[in-house]
Design an enzyme around this catalytic site. Structure first.
Site, short mmCIF file in Angstrom:
data_model
loop_
_atom_site.label_atom_id
_atom_site.label_comp_id
_atom_site.label_asym_id
_atom_site.label_seq_id
_atom_site.Cartn_x
_atom_site.Cartn_y
_atom_site.Cartn_z
N GLU A 46 10.23 53.49 -23.82
CA GLU A 46 10.87 54.48 -24.68
C GLU A 46 11.24 53.79 -25.99
O GLU A 46 12.01 52.83 -26.00
CB GLU A 46 12.11 55.06 -24.02
CG GLU A 46 11.80 55.87 -22.77
CD GLU A 46 13.06 56.35 -22.08
OE1 GLU A 46 14.14 56.34 -22.71
OE2 GLU A 46 12.97 56.73 -20.90
N ASP A 57 24.83 57.87 -26.78
CA ASP A 57 24.65 56.44 -26.59
C ASP A 57 25.98 55.69 -26.64
O ASP A 57 26.88 56.03 -27.39
CB ASP A 57 23.70 55.88 -27.65
CG ASP A 57 22.30 56.42 -27.49
OD1 ASP A 57 21.82 56.45 -26.35
OD2 ASP A 57 21.69 56.82 -28.50
#
Length: 258
Positions: A46, A57
């Site tokens: 990814e 995140d």
């Protein structure tokens, strides 16, 4: 066949996917990291598109995104770095990023560039599912790109079935409702969530991400899905290691996978 579908059709289990942020630790390291990950036996990658407000995140990936942007990374630069990647990389490659920079680039243009570079799928955590169905899926399908959707412990069974029905490739099972970041183990609540999803007879394979950082979490993910996605742990190792190869070696050692 799309490389993502081919991977799950041919390997099917114990799949290891690695996330890193393009343009970090250095602007020019992106292609080297990808080639190194494949050479070390990683199954899927990814490639993170840096964004100034990565809401899903944790601090490690946020810091990498900030550094990448300061280094000068953009989608235009990233596509230029990836234009020849398929000359020597054959594993599935997925772009992962937030909607804002992709929309700014233009979704059709983005998908066209992905196809030209040999990108197999995209993950856009903040893409509303309604918009995906009505506007984004037809465009992605035209370029044979898999749009991977995330589910969490809070996602209803009806919505999980709906996502399963309207997506292809795999489903990204977020291990918890928190942001990304390493965890030492998965508690009983997470195990119950894994068991619930496994009992639903879904069409798509699943990959478990968020919190995979050691042998215990890796084995738990691999026992409850087709494989695991590692992000924060590798991003931190990439920042602290002299080379991408050293970072991958340290990661595989931490995962008990060496």
């Amino acid at each position: 066949m799309n490389r993502i579908n081919n991977l799950f059709a041919t390997k099917g289990s114990n799949i290891l996917s690695i996330y890193f942020c393009a343009g970090a630790p250095t602007l020019e390291s992106t292609a080297d990291v990808i080639r190194t990950l494949e050479a070390k036996g990683i199954d899927m990658i990814e490639i993170g598109i840096p964004f100034s407000d990565p809401m899903a995140d944790g601090p490690v990936i946020q810091a990498a995104a900030t550094k990448s942007l300061r280094n000068g990374m953009s989608l235009k630069v990233l596509f230029e770095q990836l234009k020849d990647i398929r000359k020597d990389v054959s594993i599935p490659l997925i772009m992962m990023g937030y909607l804002n920079p992709i929309i700014h680039y233009g979704f059709d243009a983005f998908c066209q560039k992905c196809a030209e570079c040999g990108i197999d799928g995209v993950i856009i955590p903040d893409l509303p599912f309604k918009d995906y169905i009505e506007e984004f899926k037809p465009v992605a399908d035209r370029y044979d790109l898999r749009v991977i959707m995330l589910i969490t412990p809070e996602t209803s069974e009806d919505r999980i079935h709906f996502i399963d029905e309207h997506t292809d490739g795999f489903i990204y099972m977020v291990s918890s409702a928190s942001t990304t970041g390493a965890q030492k183990s998965f508690d009983q609540a997470k195990q119950a969530y894994f068991n619930k999803v496994n009992s639903m007879s879904l069409r798509n394979p699943r990959m478990i991400g968020f919190g995979i950082s050691n042998r215990q979490t890796l084995e738990s993910a691999q026992a409850n899905a087709a494989g695991a996605i590692v992000g924060s742990k590798f991003v931190s190792l990439l920042e602290s290691s002299a080379t991408p190869a050293e970072a991958v070696d340290k990661l595989l050692e931490a995962l008990g996978n060496d």
